[in-house]
Scaffold this active site. Structure first.
Site, short mmCIF file in Angstrom:
data_model
loop_
_atom_site.label_atom_id
_atom_site.label_comp_id
_atom_site.label_asym_id
_atom_site.label_seq_id
_atom_site.Cartn_x
_atom_site.Cartn_y
_atom_site.Cartn_z
N THR A 70 -12.74 4.09 15.73
CA THR A 70 -13.89 3.97 16.63
C THR A 70 -13.59 2.91 17.67
OG1 THR A 70 -15.28 4.50 14.78
CG2 THR A 70 -16.38 3.61 16.72
N LYS A 108 -19.19 9.28 19.75
CA LYS A 108 -19.10 8.55 18.48
C LYS A 108 -20.07 7.36 18.47
CE LYS A 108 -17.95 6.98 14.58
NZ LYS A 108 -16.76 6.61 13.88
N LYS A 165 0.84 -1.20 0.00
CA LYS A 165 0.00 0.00 0.00
C LYS A 165 0.87 1.25 0.00
CE LYS A 165 -4.20 0.13 2.21
NZ LYS A 165 -5.15 0.21 3.32
N PHE A 225 -16.07 11.29 11.71
CA PHE A 225 -17.46 11.25 11.26
C PHE A 225 -17.47 11.32 9.73
CE2 PHE A 225 -17.54 13.22 15.52
CZ PHE A 225 -18.39 12.35 16.17
N LEU A 226 -16.64 10.48 9.12
CA LEU A 226 -16.46 10.56 7.66
C LEU A 226 -17.32 9.51 6.96
CD1 LEU A 226 -12.55 10.71 7.64
CD2 LEU A 226 -14.13 12.63 7.69
N ARG A 227 -18.22 9.98 6.13
CA ARG A 227 -18.99 9.02 5.32
C ARG A 227 -18.19 8.69 4.08
NH1 ARG A 227 -23.82 12.66 4.10
NH2 ARG A 227 -22.09 14.10 4.32
N CYS A 283 -18.90 0.59 9.52
CA CYS A 283 -19.15 1.32 10.77
C CYS A 283 -20.47 0.96 11.46
CB CYS A 283 -19.09 2.81 10.52
SG CYS A 283 -17.39 3.35 10.29
N ARG A 340 -17.47 -3.97 2.66
CA ARG A 340 -17.60 -4.50 4.01
C ARG A 340 -19.06 -4.43 4.46
NH1 ARG A 340 -12.71 -1.34 6.89
NH2 ARG A 340 -13.35 0.24 5.40
C1 UDX Z 1 -11.62 2.85 10.25
C2 UDX Z 1 -11.51 2.96 11.75
O1 UDX Z 1 -10.27 3.11 12.15
C3 UDX Z 1 -12.42 2.04 12.41
O2 UDX Z 1 -12.30 2.03 13.77
C4 UDX Z 1 -13.73 2.60 12.01
O3 UDX Z 1 -14.76 2.08 12.73
C5 UDX Z 1 -13.89 2.37 10.54
O4 UDX Z 1 -12.96 3.06 9.88
P1 UDX Z 1 -10.79 1.90 8.14
O5 UDX Z 1 -9.98 3.09 7.82
O6 UDX Z 1 -12.06 1.74 7.41
O7 UDX Z 1 -11.09 1.83 9.69
O8 UDX Z 1 -9.95 0.57 8.05
P2 UDX Z 1 -9.03 0.05 6.89
O9 UDX Z 1 -9.42 0.64 5.60
O10 UDX Z 1 -8.99 -1.43 7.08
O11 UDX Z 1 -7.61 0.68 7.25
C6 UDX Z 1 -6.83 0.33 8.34
C7 UDX Z 1 -5.38 0.39 7.90
O12 UDX Z 1 -4.55 0.20 9.03
C8 UDX Z 1 -5.01 -0.69 6.88
O13 UDX Z 1 -4.42 -0.08 5.74
C9 UDX Z 1 -3.98 -1.56 7.63
O14 UDX Z 1 -2.97 -2.08 6.79
C10 UDX Z 1 -3.44 -0.59 8.65
N1 UDX Z 1 -2.84 -1.22 9.85
C11 UDX Z 1 -3.52 -2.14 10.54
C12 UDX Z 1 -1.59 -0.80 10.26
O15 UDX Z 1 -0.96 0.06 9.64
N2 UDX Z 1 -1.08 -1.35 11.39
C13 UDX Z 1 -1.72 -2.30 12.12
O16 UDX Z 1 -1.21 -2.75 13.12
C14 UDX Z 1 -3.00 -2.70 11.67
C1 UDX Z 2 -20.76 6.17 8.67
C2 UDX Z 2 -21.06 7.46 9.43
O1 UDX Z 2 -22.16 8.14 8.80
C3 UDX Z 2 -19.85 8.35 9.48
O2 UDX Z 2 -20.11 9.50 10.29
C4 UDX Z 2 -18.61 7.60 10.04
O3 UDX Z 2 -18.72 7.39 11.42
C5 UDX Z 2 -18.42 6.29 9.29
O4 UDX Z 2 -19.64 5.53 9.27
P1 UDX Z 2 -20.55 5.38 6.16
O5 UDX Z 2 -20.68 4.01 6.76
O6 UDX Z 2 -19.40 5.66 5.26
O7 UDX Z 2 -20.49 6.47 7.31
O8 UDX Z 2 -21.86 5.71 5.32
P2 UDX Z 2 -23.31 6.32 5.64
O9 UDX Z 2 -23.59 7.33 4.62
O10 UDX Z 2 -23.45 6.69 7.05
O11 UDX Z 2 -24.25 5.06 5.33
C6 UDX Z 2 -24.19 3.87 6.09
C7 UDX Z 2 -25.19 2.87 5.57
O12 UDX Z 2 -26.51 3.27 5.85
C8 UDX Z 2 -25.14 2.62 4.06
O13 UDX Z 2 -25.26 1.23 3.81
C9 UDX Z 2 -26.34 3.35 3.52
O14 UDX Z 2 -26.84 2.77 2.35
C10 UDX Z 2 -27.31 3.19 4.68
N1 UDX Z 2 -28.33 4.27 4.73
C11 UDX Z 2 -27.95 5.55 4.96
C12 UDX Z 2 -29.67 3.94 4.58
O15 UDX Z 2 -30.03 2.77 4.38
N2 UDX Z 2 -30.59 4.95 4.69
C13 UDX Z 2 -30.26 6.23 4.92
O16 UDX Z 2 -31.16 7.08 5.00
C14 UDX Z 2 -28.89 6.55 5.06
#
Ligand code: UDX
Ligand code: UDX
Length: 441
Positions: free
Chosen positions: A130, A213, A44, A161-163, A269, A336
């Site tokens: 989280t 959160k 990566k 809080f990133l969607r 999430c 996911r």
């Molecule tokens: C995030 C948050 O951190 C999680 O808690 C939240 O609920 C969802 O979003 P996310 O960024 O989606 O997770 O995870 P992912 O895309 O799997 O990225 C995590 C990265 O951490 C990976 O690239 C992985 O290689 C890296 N990693 C993992 C490290 O660099 N060191 C480690 O020990 C474990």
């Molecule tokens: C979420 C949180 O919104 C964001 O703040 C952060 O904590 C990461 O997790 P994300 O999972 O990227 O973001 O997407 P989001 O737009 O929140 O949608 C989550 C799921 O809910 C999706 O599967 C979406 O299709 C569903 N959804 C959303 C519905 O079914 N109905 C809605 O009205 C809104």
């Protein structure tokens, strides 16, 4: 709510360059800080150093190139090298759910340990992932143990809080920024980091910030399960859920967002955070029954489209089913917890001939479902050729613009199961589709 401080660039390391870490790192560089994005996945990091994006997030590749060029954004596979040259270290590694629903925090612990072993002076360690309330204290304890020279540090909670798909906007123009701190020094640094972002800054203790959160995501998930439960009643009594959501949402006390009925929430999430909150409450002796129901409604909601399909095509066995949309939501390649995975698996269980299309998530889907003789991948219009039904599972914009007249003419049976209420039922029926949405007739 506090006023933010001056905006002098801060040296930041982000450990974990995934969906959250990478967006945060690139955006921190964009607002003027010097950032090193770290990841233990060497491939990566190699890609990123060449300016190649490992994930699909609209607009991020442009910001990546821009900030690499201006020298504010660097990449490394070594925590050991990044920590000494950084003032703030953000932990953004994944925190996956364990089978019992609790958060697996082994990566957070591993990174805390590595950070402690690499410190060369005062550091602010920020939990971005989280995590359950009290993780901040655990990080503090771990850093204390491994920080042999007893160097000063603070642990801060700063939830994301990133969607996905809208992550850059959510970062640069957030509704609020939450920081949980235990010292003035750490608070000041966090003020400096977020000074260029115009948003209310809520300063609390770490436990409150962690709980904000959990409570926010679980509340949004509750809104979705609530509207889906109402949708199931609406379609039985002949009401229209879109109008119900609209009218409910115009009440400012309710708000219109996250009231879209469909096949429920997926992603990395909401499902995980709801389970983790239930688990955390249980550990404190509280049975969070409301959230158990929210989760349960969501689990069954995704399968309601199968019943609708059966309703039209009768037996699924041997039928050719086209599926449009695989990602858990539009504008991301993330699969996911995508409802499409369960739905396609169910169709294959019934021996349907499934042909799927998604603008960006097909490669990922191939990796998850592997080689299945009844599963094919094709472009949108090829997928619907000769199909007995089209199931819309992700509301990508290109599907709303599709030539539905042509789609209908290509299908053997024009059954349209709209799992996201993307289409207008009256228009679709006029075109000759046998249309089923969610919560509307
Ligand atoms: C995030 C948050 O951190 C999680 O808690 C939240 O609920 C969802 O979003 P996310 O960024 O989606 O997770 O995870 P992912 O895309 O799997 O990225 C995590 C990265 O951490 C990976 O690239 C992985 O290689 C890296 N990693 C993992 C490290 O660099 N060191 C480690 O020990 C474990
Ligand atoms: C979420 C949180 O919104 C964001 O703040 C952060 O904590 C990461 O997790 P994300 O999972 O990227 O973001 O997407 P989001 O737009 O929140 O949608 C989550 C799921 O809910 C999706 O599967 C979406 O299709 C569903 N959804 C959303 C519905 O079914 N109905 C809605 O009205 C809104």
């Amino acid at each position: 709510m506090k006023k933010k401080g001056s905006s002098k660039g801060v040296r930041i390391a982000i450990v974990g360059s995934g969906y959250v870490g990478l967006v945060s790192g690139i955006c921190f560089a964009e607002i003027g800080h010097s950032v090193i994005c770290v990841d233990n996945n060497k491939e990566k990091i190699k890609k990123l150093k060449k300016g190649l994006m490992p994930i699909y997030e609209p607009g991020l590749d442009k910001l990546l190139k821009k900030n690499m060029k201006n020298g504010r954004l660097k990449f490394s596979d070594s925590v050991k090298k990044a920590v000494p040259v950084s003032d703030a270290i953000f932990i953004a590694v994944n925190t996956p759910p364990r089978p019992d629903g609790s958060c697996d925090l082994q990566y957070v612990e591993a990174v805390s340990r590595e950070v402690a072993l690499s410190m060369n002076g005062y550091k602010v360690i920020v939990e971005k992932s989280t995590v359950p309330a009290s993780t901040g204290q655990k990080i503090k304890q771990t850093v204390k143990i491994y920080n042999k020279k007893n160097l000063p540090f603070d642990v801060v909670s700063n939830p994301e809080f990133l969607r996905e798909g809208k992550a850059i906007g959510d970062f640069l123009k957030p509704d609020r920024i939450v920081i949980g701190v235990e010292s003035k020094k750490a608070e000041e640094l966090m003020h400096r980091i977020y000074a260029p972002v115009k948003a209310p800054l809520i300063v609390t203790n770490t436990e409150t910030s962690e709980l904000i959160k959990h409570a926010s995501n679980s509340f949004l998930a509750t809104k979705i399960s609530f509207i889906n439960a109402v949708a199931n009643i609406a379609e039985r009594v002949g009401a229209d859920i879109k109008d119900i959501s609209l009218a409910m949402g115009l009440d400012k006390r309710i708000g219109g967002r996250f009231l879209d009925a469909g096949i429920g929430f997926g992603g990395s999430c909401f499902p995980k955070d709801v389970l983790a909150f239930i688990h955390m409450a249980h550990e404190e002796g509280i049975d969070f029954k409301l959230l158990k129901e929210v989760y349960g409604i969501n689990e069954s909601q995704r399968m309601t489209v199968i019943d609708k399909l059966k309703d039209i095509v009768w037996n699924i066995e041997g039928k050719k089913i086209a599926v449009w949309g695989l990602a858990f939501k539009p504008d991301t390649d993330d699969l996911r917890n995508a409802p499409a995975i369960d739905i396609v698996r169910e169709l294959l269980k019934f021996n349907a001939q499934v042909c799927v299309y998604d603008p960006v998530a097909m490669d990922g889907f191939k990796k998850i479902l592997g080689k299945e003789k009844n599963l094919k991948y094709a472009q949108a219009m090829t997928a619907v050729k000769g199909a007995d039904a089209l199931m819309l599972l992700t509301e990508w914009e290109e599907f709303s613009k599709a030539d539905m007249k042509k789609v209908k003419s290509l299908m053997r049976v024009p059954a349209l199961i709209d799992g996201r209420n993307l289409y207008d039922p009256a228009k679709m029926k006029k075109l000759g589709f046998l249309y089923r949405g969610v919560g509307r007739v």
